[in-house]
Design a protein around this motif. Structure first.
Motif, PDB file in Angstrom:
ATOM      1  N   GLU A 198      47.918  79.456  69.417  1.00 19.06           N
ATOM      2  CA  GLU A 198      48.223  78.498  68.350  1.00 19.06           C
ATOM      3  C   GLU A 198      47.469  77.192  68.552  1.00 19.06           C
ATOM      4  OE1 GLU A 198      52.169  76.463  66.245  1.00 19.06           O
ATOM      5  OE2 GLU A 198      52.297  77.286  68.282  1.00 19.06           O
ATOM      6  N   LEU A 199      47.307  76.773  69.812  1.00 16.19           N
ATOM      7  CA  LEU A 199      46.693  75.483  70.132  1.00 16.19           C
ATOM      8  C   LEU A 199      45.165  75.531  70.062  1.00 16.19           C
ATOM      9  CD1 LEU A 199      46.924  72.565  71.261  1.00 16.19           C
ATOM     10  CD2 LEU A 199      47.043  73.570  73.548  1.00 16.19           C
ATOM     11  N   GLU A 200      44.585  76.661  70.418  1.00  9.57           N
ATOM     12  CA  GLU A 200      43.134  76.746  70.587  1.00  9.57           C
ATOM     13  C   GLU A 200      42.321  76.336  69.353  1.00  9.57           C
ATOM     14  OE1 GLU A 200      39.699  80.049  71.646  1.00  9.57           O
ATOM     15  OE2 GLU A 200      41.713  80.294  72.496  1.00  9.57           O
ATOM     16  N   PRO A 201      42.650  76.783  68.136  1.00  7.09           N
ATOM     17  CA  PRO A 201      41.824  76.392  66.980  1.00  7.09           C
ATOM     18  C   PRO A 201      41.771  74.881  66.773  1.00  7.09           C
ATOM     19  CG  PRO A 201      43.323  78.173  66.400  1.00  7.09           C
ATOM     20  CD  PRO A 201      43.742  77.686  67.739  1.00  7.09           C
ATOM     21  N   TYR A 202      42.902  74.196  66.980  1.00  2.02           N
ATOM     22  CA  TYR A 202      42.924  72.740  66.820  1.00  2.02           C
ATOM     23  C   TYR A 202      42.076  72.056  67.883  1.00  2.02           C
ATOM     24  CZ  TYR A 202      46.810  73.313  63.529  1.00  2.02           C
ATOM     25  OH  TYR A 202      47.595  73.661  62.453  1.00  2.02           O
ATOM     26  N   ALA A 203      42.188  72.523  69.118  1.00  2.00           N
ATOM     27  CA  ALA A 203      41.407  71.927  70.213  1.00  2.00           C
ATOM     28  C   ALA A 203      39.912  72.139  69.982  1.00  2.00           C
ATOM     29  CB  ALA A 203      41.826  72.522  71.549  1.00  2.00           C
TER      30      ALA A 203
ATOM     31  N   VAL B  92      38.231  77.821  80.595  1.00  2.00           N
ATOM     32  CA  VAL B  92      38.789  77.095  81.745  1.00  2.00           C
ATOM     33  C   VAL B  92      40.228  76.662  81.478  1.00  2.00           C
ATOM     34  CG1 VAL B  92      38.602  75.005  83.156  1.00  2.00           C
ATOM     35  CG2 VAL B  92      36.541  76.312  82.580  1.00  2.00           C
ATOM     36  N   VAL B  93      40.459  76.064  80.310  1.00  2.00           N
ATOM     37  CA  VAL B  93      41.779  75.494  79.997  1.00  2.00           C
ATOM     38  C   VAL B  93      42.778  76.584  79.614  1.00  2.00           C
ATOM     39  CG1 VAL B  93      43.024  73.893  78.489  1.00  2.00           C
ATOM     40  CG2 VAL B  93      40.719  73.317  79.286  1.00  2.00           C
ATOM     41  N   ALA B  94      42.294  77.615  78.928  1.00  2.00           N
ATOM     42  CA  ALA B  94      43.141  78.740  78.480  1.00  2.00           C
ATOM     43  C   ALA B  94      44.373  78.268  77.699  1.00  2.00           C
ATOM     44  CB  ALA B  94      43.578  79.588  79.669  1.00  2.00           C
ATOM     45  N   PRO B  95      44.158  77.581  76.551  1.00  3.47           N
ATOM     46  CA  PRO B  95      45.299  77.124  75.753  1.00  3.47           C
ATOM     47  C   PRO B  95      45.945  78.292  75.005  1.00  3.47           C
ATOM     48  CG  PRO B  95      43.260  76.637  74.612  1.00  3.47           C
ATOM     49  CD  PRO B  95      42.876  77.214  75.943  1.00  3.47           C
ATOM     50  N   SER B  96      47.092  78.054  74.426  1.00  5.11           N
ATOM     51  CA  SER B  96      47.777  79.092  73.658  1.00  5.11           C
ATOM     52  C   SER B  96      46.970  79.424  72.401  1.00  5.11           C
ATOM     53  CB  SER B  96      49.171  78.623  73.260  1.00  5.11           C
ATOM     54  OG  SER B  96      49.083  77.538  72.352  1.00  5.11           O
TER      55      SER B  96
ATOM     56  N   LEU C  36      53.314  62.505  64.737  1.00  6.65           N
ATOM     57  CA  LEU C  36      53.175  63.540  63.717  1.00  6.65           C
ATOM     58  C   LEU C  36      54.286  64.572  63.908  1.00  6.65           C
ATOM     59  CD1 LEU C  36      49.290  64.064  63.717  1.00  6.65           C
ATOM     60  CD2 LEU C  36      50.656  62.843  62.026  1.00  6.65           C
ATOM     61  N   PRO C  37      54.632  65.320  62.866  1.00  8.19           N
ATOM     62  CA  PRO C  37      55.815  66.193  62.934  1.00  8.19           C
ATOM     63  C   PRO C  37      55.728  67.339  63.934  1.00  8.19           C
ATOM     64  CG  PRO C  37      54.600  66.543  60.890  1.00  8.19           C
ATOM     65  CD  PRO C  37      54.030  65.320  61.527  1.00  8.19           C
ATOM     66  N   ASP C  38      54.514  67.781  64.284  1.00 12.04           N
ATOM     67  CA  ASP C  38      54.378  68.928  65.186  1.00 12.04           C
ATOM     68  C   ASP C  38      53.687  68.490  66.476  1.00 12.04           C
ATOM     69  OD1 ASP C  38      53.834  71.363  66.447  1.00 12.04           O
ATOM     70  OD2 ASP C  38      53.664  72.403  64.518  1.00 12.04           O
ATOM     71  N   ALA C  39      54.262  68.811  67.629  1.00  7.30           N
ATOM     72  CA  ALA C  39      53.717  68.416  68.938  1.00  7.30           C
ATOM     73  C   ALA C  39      52.375  69.066  69.226  1.00  7.30           C
ATOM     74  CB  ALA C  39      54.714  68.771  70.035  1.00  7.30           C
ATOM     75  N   ILE C  40      52.046  70.133  68.510  1.00  8.89           N
ATOM     76  CA  ILE C  40      50.788  70.834  68.783  1.00  8.89           C
ATOM     77  C   ILE C  40      49.583  69.938  68.512  1.00  8.89           C
ATOM     78  CG2 ILE C  40      50.441  71.834  66.468  1.00  8.89           C
ATOM     79  CD1 ILE C  40      49.567  74.411  67.924  1.00  8.89           C
ATOM     80  N   TYR C  41      49.721  68.996  67.570  1.00  8.86           N
ATOM     81  CA  TYR C  41      48.612  68.091  67.274  1.00  8.86           C
ATOM     82  C   TYR C  41      48.303  67.198  68.478  1.00  8.86           C
ATOM     83  CZ  TYR C  41      49.675  69.459  62.451  1.00  8.86           C
ATOM     84  OH  TYR C  41      49.909  70.177  61.298  1.00  8.86           O
ATOM     85  N   LEU C  42      49.348  66.663  69.101  1.00  6.31           N
ATOM     86  CA  LEU C  42      49.173  65.821  70.276  1.00  6.31           C
ATOM     87  C   LEU C  42      48.567  66.622  71.427  1.00  6.31           C
ATOM     88  CD1 LEU C  42      49.542  63.127  71.738  1.00  6.31           C
ATOM     89  CD2 LEU C  42      51.893  63.798  72.257  1.00  6.31           C
TER      90      LEU C  42
ATOM     91  N   ALA D  67      44.970  65.981  73.199  1.00 12.32           N
ATOM     92  CA  ALA D  67      44.953  65.749  74.645  1.00 12.32           C
ATOM     93  C   ALA D  67      43.956  66.686  75.331  1.00 12.32           C
ATOM     94  CB  ALA D  67      46.352  65.955  75.232  1.00 12.32           C
ATOM     95  N   VAL D  68      43.979  67.979  74.952  1.00  7.63           N
ATOM     96  CA  VAL D  68      43.059  68.950  75.542  1.00  7.63           C
ATOM     97  C   VAL D  68      41.615  68.621  75.145  1.00  7.63           C
ATOM     98  CG1 VAL D  68      42.312  71.366  75.497  1.00  7.63           C
ATOM     99  CG2 VAL D  68      44.746  70.811  75.708  1.00  7.63           C
TER     100      VAL D  68
END
Length: 445
Positions: free
Chosen positions: A127-132, A121-125, A43-49, A53-54
């Motif tokens: 930008e990443l948190e809503p997708y996770a 625990v994971v403390a994602p960014s 996919l075009p944006d690495a944030i999806y991967l 993964a998270v």
């Protein structure tokens, strides 16, 4: 009668009739998982991967802790299968279904709190948190299905039908890949599509697994009866195995998480070297599944000599696999590392830790094999206590003493932990057998 390595050839075939399909499923699952990752990864944006993964890590951790359902079910089913007691098999199946559905629904409804805890625990960014969060929220509604599949796998393995158990694992991954193509590529649903693909795959697998087990047990709704005493005993075994799995995961998490203190290169190195443990498990898990089913059936037949016989032949194959792995890692360890990564710094640093990996199969195979024996004989208390002892007198002291050695200290702790698991399990099994013989002699008198 033809023999091989001191045992009849037909018995070697019997062992591998159970072990080989599970080895194949262990190989097939990560291969199909690579396709899954590749679809997301393009996919075009690495944030999806990253989000997948998270999210997958969190969901897998929860489901991995629930593996006690598979283990407890296998032991009980194997024993009642050996005793040719179909009614008892149905009762164990009923117990597993009740626990899977109730616990699965609790997990599903608790998804908001699980999400909050995971993000803490994971403390994602930001930008990443809503997708996770979105991925986890969807996936956890497959919890009843995932846990039901564990029960189905337990029944199939306990009845020595590992071919269908293998097919269940392959079906999950195959449906997941197909749905990924439809939902991610076809409908452009990115992270949401990946979550729904896994959820659909898990529910399809659960329905197929339920149908197969119901047919094998000649089960129908009138057979759904609850025995309070049997359910309490089943819960007790599951609770013991849960504690065992939790301690194991905490030790492995410490091994992985503490490496972050030593820099990103060593985190990458350990991630690469951990793949060797995955390779080891391909063969050793297969033999463990075989001894679960065969020793459990022998216990159900009340034939202690047969238990010892199947333990001997499976231990032989576990040892042969371990020696083979050690030789392969000694000869081709560097080549395997280079297949996993081509980053020069990671490859060069990994070579410093390769001796630990070369020794690992010889050290670790005992714990894999003993787990199979303990599961088959429903010795869940022994599994719990030996795991706790191994963590307290194996992992923790060596981790503490090895702090000045940094990453070498972590591998020392892991090696000591696996070695101590084999030692404590051997002592526990020997003491149990000694006590049983003493009790039998006292009863005869």
């Amino acid at each position: 009668m033809r023999t091989f390595l001191g045992f009849p050839t037909v018995d070697h075939r019997h062992v591998f009739a159970i072990a080989l399909p599970m080895i194949v499923s262990n190989i097939a699952a990560p291969l199909l998982g690579l396709v899954d990752t590749a679809i997301i990864g393009h996919l075009p944006d690495a944030i999806y991967l990253s989000a997948v993964a998270v999210g997958a890590m969190v969901v897998s951790f929860i489901y991995l802790l629930a593996v006690f359902l598979r283990m407890a079910t296998t032991g009980y089913i194997a024993q009642s299968y050996g005793a040719k007691d179909l009614s008892a098999q149905r009762q164990h199946f009923n117990n597993g279904v009740i626990i899977a559905v109730i616990l699965g629904l609790v997990i599903a409804f608790a998804s908001p709190w699980i999400n909050d805890a995971a993000m803490w625990v994971v403390a994602p960014s930001a930008e990443l948190e809503p997708y996770a969060r979105e991925y986890i929220s969807i996936r956890l509604w497959s919890a009843p299905a995932a846990l039901m599949t564990l029960v189905a796998l337990g029944v199939l393995l306990g009845r020595q039908n590992s071919r269908k158990a293998m097919l269940l694992v392959i079906i999950t991954n195959a449906v997941n890949v197909v749905m990924d193509v439809v939902l991610i590529i076809g409908l452009d649903l990115n992270v949401k599509g990946a979550a729904w693909a896994s959820l659909i795959a898990e529910w399809v697998t659960a329905l197929i697994g339920f149908y197969w087990t119901a047919r094998a047990l000649q089960w129908s709704l009138p057979h759904f009866a609850i025995s309070g005493q049997a359910l309490r005993r089943f819960l007790g075994v599951n609770g013991n195995i849960f504690v065992r799995s939790l301690v194991l995961q905490l030790c492995m998490a410490t091994m992985t998480g503490y490496a972050t203190r030593y820099g990103s290169t060593l985190v990458a190195v350990n991630a690469v070297l951990m793949q060797f443990l995955m390779l080891i498990s391909l063969g050793l898990d297969g033999i463990a599944y075989a001894v679960e089913a065969l020793a459990g059936a022998a216990k159900g037949q009340k034939k202690p000599d047969k238990i010892r016989y199947w333990c001997k032949i499976t231990l032989l194959w576990s040892s042969l696999f371990a020696v083979s792995y050690t030789l392969v890692f000694a000869i081709a360890g560097e080549q395997i590392v280079r297949l996993i990564t081509d980053i020069p710094e990671v490859v060069n640093t990994a070579m410093n830790y390769l001796p630990w990996i070369i020794l690992m199969p010889i050290i670790a195979h005992w714990s894999y094999w003993f787990d199979g024996v303990f599961i088959g004989l429903s010795m869940s208390k022994g599994m719990r206590n030996t795991m706790l002892l191994s963590a307290l007198i194996g992992f923790m002291p060596l981790w503490w003493l090895g702090l000045p050695l940094e990453n070498h200290g972590l591998w020392l702790a892991l090696s000591g932990f696996l070695l101590m698991r084999g030692v404590t399990q051997a002592i526990w099994l020997w003491r149990t057998n000694t006590n049983n013989k003493s009790a039998h002699r006292a009863h005869v008198r």
